[in-house]
Design an enzyme around this catalytic site. Structure first.
Site, PDB file in Angstrom:
ATOM      1  N   CYS A  56      52.301  48.705  24.605  1.00  0.00           N
ATOM      2  CA  CYS A  56      51.631  47.410  24.529  1.00  0.00           C
ATOM      3  C   CYS A  56      52.538  46.469  23.741  1.00  0.00           C
ATOM      4  O   CYS A  56      52.995  46.818  22.648  1.00  0.00           O
ATOM      5  CB  CYS A  56      50.276  47.548  23.839  1.00  0.00           C
ATOM      6  N   ASP A  63      50.806  52.841  26.535  1.00  0.00           N
ATOM      7  CA  ASP A  63      50.011  52.596  27.733  1.00  0.00           C
ATOM      8  C   ASP A  63      50.464  53.594  28.791  1.00  0.00           C
ATOM      9  O   ASP A  63      51.651  53.925  28.878  1.00  0.00           O
ATOM     10  CB  ASP A  63      50.223  51.171  28.253  1.00  0.00           C
TER      11      ASP A  63
END
Length: 158
Positions: A56, A63
């Site tokens: 992120c 992620d």
């Protein structure tokens, strides 16, 4: 009678068959291409990366996504080791889901100039919301069979 496998000589210009360090960033990663021996035939190539990771850009938290890349090759194919290294270079890259997915599709399309390419980025939830991102080039060649990407709507993917 068995046929002997075709031997392709190592090419110093390819990462395939070479010891290669992991690229630090997507920009530093090299995508290799090889000539398509079936260039006169319309067919589909699919790469699936069920454990794609990036960071992120705001929080630095990891992620995770399941990527599916389909393309109808023209004169060139993506060399799979270089694709693996390119995708792995996102592991420490901060980027929003949409940017990562579309950037990957555009980079591959720019390198190999396929007849058609699509990418589906099926991102696992962060904050309770899964994000699915889709991008493609142009129109699918007439008569091309493209199977469903096979990633179910989110219900605890796996």
């Amino acid at each position: 009678m068995s046929r002997s496998p075709r031997k392709t000589p190592k090419s110093p210009s390819l990462q395939l068959g070479q010891a290669v360090e992991w690229p630090a960033t997507p920009d530093a990663a090299r995508l290799d291409r090889v000539p398509n021996p079936q260039a006169g035939t319309d067919y589909l190539v699919r790469f699936t990366a069920p454990e794609f990771t990036s960071l992120c850009p705001v929080t630095g938290q990891p992620d995770f996504a399941h990527l599916v890349i389909d393309y109808a090759p023209g004169a060139w194919l993506v060399e799979s080791k270089s694709l693996k290294l390119y995708l792995a270079s996102f592991r420490n890259h901060g980027g929003f889901h949409e940017d990562c997915t579309v950037s990957i599709g555009k980079r591959i399309a720019a390198e190999i100039k396929p007849k058609w390419l699509r990418i589906g980025g099926y991102w696992y939830p962060r904050g309770g919301i899964p994000i699915d991102v889709f991008w493609q080039t142009g129109k699918l060649p007439k008569g091309m069979w493209v199977p469903d990407q096979g990633v179910a709507p989110y219900r605890g993917r796996g």
